[in-house]
Design a protein around this motif. Sequence first.
Motif, PDB file in Angstrom:
ATOM      1  N   ARG A 137      -2.932   2.976  -0.903  1.00  0.00           N
ATOM      2  CA  ARG A 137      -1.705   1.832  -0.943  1.00  0.00           C
ATOM      3  C   ARG A 137      -0.635   2.910  -0.810  1.00  0.00           C
ATOM      4  N   ALA A 138      -0.974   4.379  -0.288  1.00  0.00           N
ATOM      5  CA  ALA A 138       0.605   4.572  -0.012  1.00  0.00           C
ATOM      6  C   ALA A 138       0.511   4.571   1.460  1.00  0.00           C
ATOM      7  N   GLU A 139      -0.644   4.722   1.994  1.00  0.00           N
ATOM      8  CA  GLU A 139      -0.784   5.413   3.148  1.00  0.00           C
ATOM      9  C   GLU A 139      -0.243   3.900   3.713  1.00  0.00           C
ATOM     10  N   THR A 140      -0.440   3.127   3.672  1.00  0.00           N
ATOM     11  CA  THR A 140      -0.442   1.430   4.521  1.00  0.00           C
ATOM     12  C   THR A 140       0.223   0.617   4.565  1.00  0.00           C
ATOM     13  N   HIS A 168      -7.327  13.830 -19.402  1.00  0.00           N
ATOM     14  CA  HIS A 168      -5.804  13.181 -18.307  1.00  0.00           C
ATOM     15  C   HIS A 168      -6.287  14.039 -16.139  1.00  0.00           C
ATOM     16  N   ASP A 169      -5.220  12.970 -16.275  1.00  0.00           N
ATOM     17  CA  ASP A 169      -4.827  13.892 -14.793  1.00  0.00           C
ATOM     18  C   ASP A 169      -3.616  13.849 -14.680  1.00  0.00           C
ATOM     19  N   ALA A 170      -2.649  14.664 -14.270  1.00  0.00           N
ATOM     20  CA  ALA A 170      -1.297  14.177 -13.437  1.00  0.00           C
ATOM     21  C   ALA A 170      -0.610  15.032 -12.418  1.00  0.00           C
ATOM     22  N   ALA A 171      -0.736  14.713 -11.469  1.00  0.00           N
ATOM     23  CA  ALA A 171      -0.408  15.609 -10.125  1.00  0.00           C
ATOM     24  C   ALA A 171       0.612  14.868  -9.637  1.00  0.00           C
ATOM     25  N   ILE A 172       1.343  15.940  -8.129  1.00  0.00           N
ATOM     26  CA  ILE A 172       1.888  15.922  -7.452  1.00  0.00           C
ATOM     27  C   ILE A 172       1.141  15.647  -6.176  1.00  0.00           C
ATOM     28  N   VAL A 173       1.319  14.738  -5.362  1.00  0.00           N
ATOM     29  CA  VAL A 173      -0.117  14.340  -3.945  1.00  0.00           C
ATOM     30  C   VAL A 173       0.769  14.247  -2.981  1.00  0.00           C
ATOM     31  N   TYR A 174       0.426  15.495  -1.951  1.00  0.00           N
ATOM     32  CA  TYR A 174       1.068  15.879  -0.939  1.00  0.00           C
ATOM     33  C   TYR A 174       1.196  15.330   0.257  1.00  0.00           C
ATOM     34  N   ALA A 175       0.208  13.404   0.341  1.00  0.00           N
ATOM     35  CA  ALA A 175      -0.062  13.161   1.267  1.00  0.00           C
ATOM     36  C   ALA A 175       1.273  12.946   1.948  1.00  0.00           C
ATOM     37  N   GLU A 176       0.979  12.600   3.372  1.00  0.00           N
ATOM     38  CA  GLU A 176       2.177  11.907   4.933  1.00  0.00           C
ATOM     39  C   GLU A 176       3.281  10.969   3.739  1.00  0.00           C
ATOM     40  N   ARG A 177       3.121  10.073   2.463  1.00  0.00           N
ATOM     41  CA  ARG A 177       3.936   9.435   1.951  1.00  0.00           C
ATOM     42  C   ARG A 177       4.198  10.470   0.712  1.00  0.00           C
ATOM     43  N   PRO A 178       4.532  11.009   0.219  1.00  0.00           N
ATOM     44  CA  PRO A 178       4.311  11.856  -1.151  1.00  0.00           C
ATOM     45  C   PRO A 178       4.184  11.051  -2.797  1.00  0.00           C
ATOM     46  N   TYR A 179       3.937  11.175  -3.683  1.00  0.00           N
ATOM     47  CA  TYR A 179       4.117  10.856  -5.007  1.00  0.00           C
ATOM     48  C   TYR A 179       3.420  11.329  -6.017  1.00  0.00           C
ATOM     49  N   VAL A 180       4.152  10.921  -7.242  1.00  0.00           N
ATOM     50  CA  VAL A 180       3.324  11.509  -8.463  1.00  0.00           C
ATOM     51  C   VAL A 180       2.776  10.453  -8.888  1.00  0.00           C
ATOM     52  N   PRO A 230      10.798   7.289  -0.024  1.00  0.00           N
ATOM     53  CA  PRO A 230      11.509   5.744  -0.020  1.00  0.00           C
ATOM     54  C   PRO A 230      10.178   3.981   0.643  1.00  0.00           C
ATOM     55  N   GLN A 231       9.069   5.021   1.624  1.00  0.00           N
ATOM     56  CA  GLN A 231       8.770   3.880   1.533  1.00  0.00           C
ATOM     57  C   GLN A 231       7.278   3.078   1.477  1.00  0.00           C
ATOM     58  N   THR A 232       6.958   4.528   0.314  1.00  0.00           N
ATOM     59  CA  THR A 232       5.999   4.818  -0.551  1.00  0.00           C
ATOM     60  C   THR A 232       5.971   3.307  -1.071  1.00  0.00           C
ATOM     61  N   PHE A 233       4.540   2.999  -1.355  1.00  0.00           N
ATOM     62  CA  PHE A 233       5.101   1.645  -3.016  1.00  0.00           C
ATOM     63  C   PHE A 233       5.738   1.029  -2.406  1.00  0.00           C
ATOM     64  N   ALA A 234       6.239   0.680  -1.136  1.00  0.00           N
ATOM     65  CA  ALA A 234       8.031   0.215  -0.886  1.00  0.00           C
ATOM     66  C   ALA A 234       7.555  -0.965  -1.590  1.00  0.00           C
ATOM     67  N   SER A 235       6.681  -1.885  -1.276  1.00  0.00           N
ATOM     68  CA  SER A 235       5.978  -3.084  -2.195  1.00  0.00           C
ATOM     69  C   SER A 235       6.435  -3.739  -2.839  1.00  0.00           C
ATOM     70  N   LEU A 236       5.989  -2.353  -3.716  1.00  0.00           N
ATOM     71  CA  LEU A 236       5.668  -2.433  -5.247  1.00  0.00           C
ATOM     72  C   LEU A 236       6.832  -1.862  -6.050  1.00  0.00           C
ATOM     73  N   ASP A 237       8.045  -2.047  -5.503  1.00  0.00           N
ATOM     74  CA  ASP A 237       9.407  -1.693  -5.828  1.00  0.00           C
ATOM     75  C   ASP A 237       8.954   0.443  -6.222  1.00  0.00           C
TER      76      ASP A 237
END
Length: 251
Positions: free
Chosen positions: A248-251, A209-221, A16-23
């Motif tokens: 952007r995901a980590e800030t 092309h590349d498509a990924a699940i990125v397991y950062a502290e705040r994960p995203y696809v 929920p917190q990933t890209f929170a400012s970008l909906d």
Amino acid sequence: EPYGGSTSVYAVALDPQTFASLDGEVAVAPDARHVAASIIKLPILACALETVTAGELSLDEQITVTQQDIVGGSGNIQSRGAGVSYSIDELLHAMIAQSDNVAANLVIGRLGMDTVNETCAALGLTQTVLARLMMDTEAQAQGRENYTSARDAAAVLQRLAAGTIATPGLCERARGYLLAQEDARGIVEGVPGGVLVAHKTGSLANAQHDAAIVYAERPYVLAILTQDLEREQALTLERDISFAIYTRAET
């Protein structure tokens, strides 16, 4: 901006917190239809998992390679020749981790092309269609091509990450295939080395092309689809986009 309409990007939060400012998402032409290259193997994987769950396929089922099955391009099965048998599990692993074209075609043959497209429709993949086998140059010459979009590719990975395709256990197995991806260019290069990336790449002469699940502290696809760029230019662009999204995901 310098790449015009040649690049599509779709990043969507898994936290929920990933890209929170970008909906919760970042999108640049996410629904533009691109020639899929090997990204089409993601919905093929999804269809296989659903078919296993329905009891119409077993991961232990064996398929024997015939001479007619041997095609070129990526993967090692072609070099082992005809007469070798593989389980569905082995074929799915090879199809994703090595982008093996023989494996993909054998899985398509077992599932049926129509069944794969029915799965695409059920998953809401509005820009995705499987119209030919891998390395089928005759079909390409006739104008039959496989297509997808950045949003569609991301949608499959979102559901695999959430465990909502087939069963959670099968999704975990599929994520293992993606984590074993042998192509470590593109998105992977844009994140720190300790961050796990479960991804599928795809390339043709005019597409990368590349498509990924990125397991950062705040994960995203993240899905990045490029066309009509030189390979190294496209890979550098994917790396730079990946880095920008990770930052952007980590800030």
